[in-house]
Each structure stands twice: as C-alpha cells, then as structure tokens.
Design an enzyme around this catalytic site. Structure first.
Site, PDB file in Angstrom:
ATOM      1  N   GLN A 110      -5.432  -1.961  -2.995  1.00 13.96           N
ATOM      2  CA  GLN A 110      -5.289  -0.688  -2.299  1.00 13.96           C
ATOM      3  C   GLN A 110      -4.511   0.261  -3.214  1.00 13.96           C
ATOM      4  OE1 GLN A 110      -4.382  -3.646  -1.061  1.00 13.96           O
ATOM      5  NE2 GLN A 110      -5.374  -3.985   0.904  1.00 13.96           N
ATOM      6  N   ARG A 125     -13.263   2.794  11.414  1.00 13.14           N
ATOM      7  CA  ARG A 125     -12.935   1.578  12.157  1.00 13.14           C
ATOM      8  C   ARG A 125     -11.471   1.664  12.576  1.00 13.14           C
ATOM      9  NH1 ARG A 125     -12.251  -3.479   7.916  1.00 13.14           N
ATOM     10  NH2 ARG A 125     -11.115  -2.381   6.255  1.00 13.14           N
ATOM     11  N   ASP A 160     -11.834   2.693   3.788  1.00 13.61           N
ATOM     12  CA  ASP A 160     -10.718   3.267   4.554  1.00 13.61           C
ATOM     13  C   ASP A 160     -10.027   4.377   3.757  1.00 13.61           C
ATOM     14  OD1 ASP A 160     -11.322   1.188   6.314  1.00 13.61           O
ATOM     15  OD2 ASP A 160      -9.741  -0.110   5.550  1.00 13.61           O
ATOM     16  N   TRP A 216      -7.901   0.764  12.795  1.00 11.90           N
ATOM     17  CA  TRP A 216      -6.770  -0.002  12.274  1.00 11.90           C
ATOM     18  C   TRP A 216      -5.709  -0.134  13.364  1.00 11.90           C
ATOM     19  CZ3 TRP A 216      -2.910   2.236   8.132  1.00 11.90           C
ATOM     20  CH2 TRP A 216      -2.008   1.238   7.754  1.00 11.90           C
ATOM     21  N   THR A 248       0.821  -1.214   0.000  1.00 14.94           N
ATOM     22  CA  THR A 248       0.000   0.000   0.000  1.00 14.94           C
ATOM     23  C   THR A 248       0.854   1.263   0.000  1.00 14.94           C
ATOM     24  OG1 THR A 248      -1.762  -1.163   1.192  1.00 14.94           O
ATOM     25  CG2 THR A 248      -1.811   1.238   1.241  1.00 14.94           C
TER      26      THR A 248
END
EC number: 3.1.1.11
Length: 368
Positions: free
Chosen positions: A140, A244, A185, A246, A104
């Site tokens: 990603q 959320r 995300d 990570w 990523t």
C-alpha cells in the site's frame, strides 16, 4: 528654482518606481525552485517556514520540477496555498510503501494535517507499483493523505497504485477538476469529500473506492458529481468495481457521471467473500448509490440489490452547501458550515455528451 525642479524630478522618478514595484509585486509569499532561483529548493523547507497558527494565508509557489520529498504540513501550519505552474510539470513525488514505512498511514508522499489548505496545479505522486515484489508484503503506497478540514484541491493530479488518495479523517475536502489514478482502493478513508468534474482512471481490475465511515454517523461520504470513470491509458482491464465497504458505514454516491464499460454489471462489491472476515457484513449498513449516470458501464439492470438509484428528491440533498454543513456528521465535531468557492475557475467540463455514441470514451482531460 532649478534646484526645486531637480528635486521634484527625482521625487517623481522615485514615486513612479514605487508604483511600478507595487504593481508588479509577486503574489507569492514563498517561492520554491529546484534550481535555486527561489527562497527554497525544497518544499518541506517552505512548509517549515510557515508561521504556526497563522490567520493570514501564506501562498507558496512551486516552480516547475520534480521534487522527491516525503512531505508533511503539520496541523499548526494553517491557511496555506500551494500553487504550481501546471500539474504536468510540477510534481511532488516519493516512493514509500506500507511494509517499510510501518503501515499504510505512514506510507504517504504528502500528508496534509492542517486546516484550510489549498492546492492548485500540482501532481501528488507515489511511484511504488503494484507489480513490484514487495507489493505482496504490504505495498500500500499513499500518494496524498489528508487529515485537515476545509481542504481544496483544484486542477491537481493524484497518481499512484494501491491506496493513492487517503481521506483519512472524517473532515471535509473539495476536489475539483482533478485526475486521480490507481489500482486497488485508490480513493479511501473516512472523509467527507466532494469530487466535481474529475477524471478517475483505473489501472487494473479492482476497486475504486473503499469508504471507512462509521455506521449511522455521517449523512455523506464520497460524492462524485459530473465525473468520468475510465481506464488508465493503455490499461488492459474490464472488471472494475465502483467501491467496497472497508467501514461499516461506507458511503459513496456517483451523480451524473460517465462510466466506461470497465465497470462490472453489479456496480459494487463486498469487502470479503469470507463470512468469517470481521468486515464481511459491512455491506449491510453501507450506502452505495447512483443517479443519472451514463455510458456503457452505467446499466443498472444487474446492480447489486443493496445499492440504490436515487430519485430527484433524494439527489437534491447533494448540494455543496449541504454536503459540507457542520451538522452532517456526529463522527467528528466540525467547525462551522463551509461553502468553498474556487476563484478564476476556467476549466471545462470533462463529460462527453450524452448524445455521443454509447461506447468507451477516447478523450483527454478537458482542462490544462
């Protein structure tokens, strides 16, 4: 006498020409133009031309165009301003993704490693769509990644799908009057970031933020003030989570922001439903909160028990000066307090009136 008058006449003309030239002298040190009318045709060449460790600001103007380049402003290229005519016609784009890039962090279209970077009227884009087959193998695709400190984005657009905007390092970024869109995300990392008067557009039923802050080390993480959370135009979605965790210290707060009905009643989510997952317990040490948000997705009756609704005393701590103070984190040694100011900011508020009908918004970004 005649010769003296003639000499004076030529001196006067020369002086007038000099004054005119000074008055109309460009404010840009470097001009990038795809058509060859500037100093360079590629943005990376302009980045490379910036002197290392320069204390004087270098201003780069990018003429309208689509520039397909994988760009990197290295840490030594400090004090750079990157200015476009409009985010609508000045686009920096690439199509890398995690599987082929090697992860990523290497999938970025644009990477800013230098401190004191300023961008205005630019679109940062990654065109890899989550609908493509390779997405399942590591799709990603970062449009913009920031590793520098004291970085500002004004009137810009960050556009992509999964992992659009990566605020990787525990450093400070100010994002004002910007549009950010993505799928999963799409605002993530360990950065200390203040988003003001921004439009957050969700492309699919998924998660907006994924903080990766370390537990107990930072007072602030991602702070959204006076923002609009809405679906991407024509997107058919109805279940979007504000975020959320990570990291075990994920820290995200929405203040006086408009939330469309796409936001799930619980507001927030855990990272994984699998108790065996190593990040399953991150919610226990994360900080998720809201204050004075409105719109059809802002009802707090069914918010998850471990999220918080701030009170007036608590929200008074969320000023720009306090968020960007050097002593707000122990995860990284920050250099001095920071209170960024954007000159000539003429952008209007993107927020709809609280008196308006409590329904999904049908409005466009209120600034050009």
């Amino acid at each position: 006498m005649k010769k003296t008058l003639l000499t004076f006449y030529f001196l006067l003309i020369s002086f007038s020409a000099l004054l005119y030239a000074q008055k109309n002298k460009t404010a840009y040190d470097i001009v990038v133009a795809a058509d060859g009318s500037g100093n360079y045709t590629k943005v990376q060449d302009a980045f490379n031309a910036v002197p290392d460790n320069n204390s004087k600001r270098t201003v780069i103007f990018v003429k309208p165009g689509v520039y397909k380049e994988k760009l990197k402003l290295t840490s030594g290229k400090k004090n750079v301003s990157l200015i476009g005519e409009s985010y609508k016609n000045t686009i920096l784009t690439y199509d890398d993704y995690a599987e082929i890039a090697g992860g990523t962090s290497k999938s970025f279209s644009v990477l800013i490693e230098a401190n004191d970077f300023f961008a205005e009227n630019i679109t940062f884009e990654n065109t890899i769509s989550s609908e493509l087959p390779q997405y399942k193998k590591g799709g990603q695709a970062v449009a913009l990644m920031v590793n520098g400190d004291r970085v500002i984005f004004h009137n810009c657009k960050m556009s992509g799908f999964q992992d659009t905007f990566y605020l990787k390092a525990n450093k400070r970024t100010y994002i004002k009057d910007c549009i950010i869109d993505g799928t999963t995300d799409f605002i993530f990392g360990a950065g200390i970031a203040l988003f003001e008067n921004c439009v957050i557009q969700c492309r699919k039923d998924s998660y907006i933020t994924a903080g990766n802050h370390e537990a107990g080390k930072s007072k602030y993480g991602f702070v959204f003030k006076d923002c609009v959370i809405m679906k991407y135009p024509k997107a058919d979605i109805s279940k979007v989570s504000l975020g959320r965790p990570w990291g075990a210290g994920a820290n995200t707060v929405f203040i006086h922001s408009y939330e469309e009905s796409i936001i799930i009643p619980e507001g927030w989510s855990i990272w994984s439903k699998d108790p065996e997952n190593k990040v399953y317990d991150n919610w226990k040490t994360s900080f998720y909160a809201e204050y004075d948000c409105f719109g059809p997705g802002s009802d707090t009756d069914k918010r998850i028990s471990w999220s918080k609704q701030l009170n007036k005393v608590e929200v008074s701590e969320y000023t720009k000066e306090k968020i960007f103070a050097a002593n707000t984190t122990t995860a990284n040694k920050l250099e001095g307090d920071w209170n960024p100011v954007i000159e000539k900011d003429k952008c209007n508020s993107v927020l709809p009136s609280k008196k308006a009908k409590n329904a999904d918004s049908n409005f466009e970004k209120a600034f050009n």
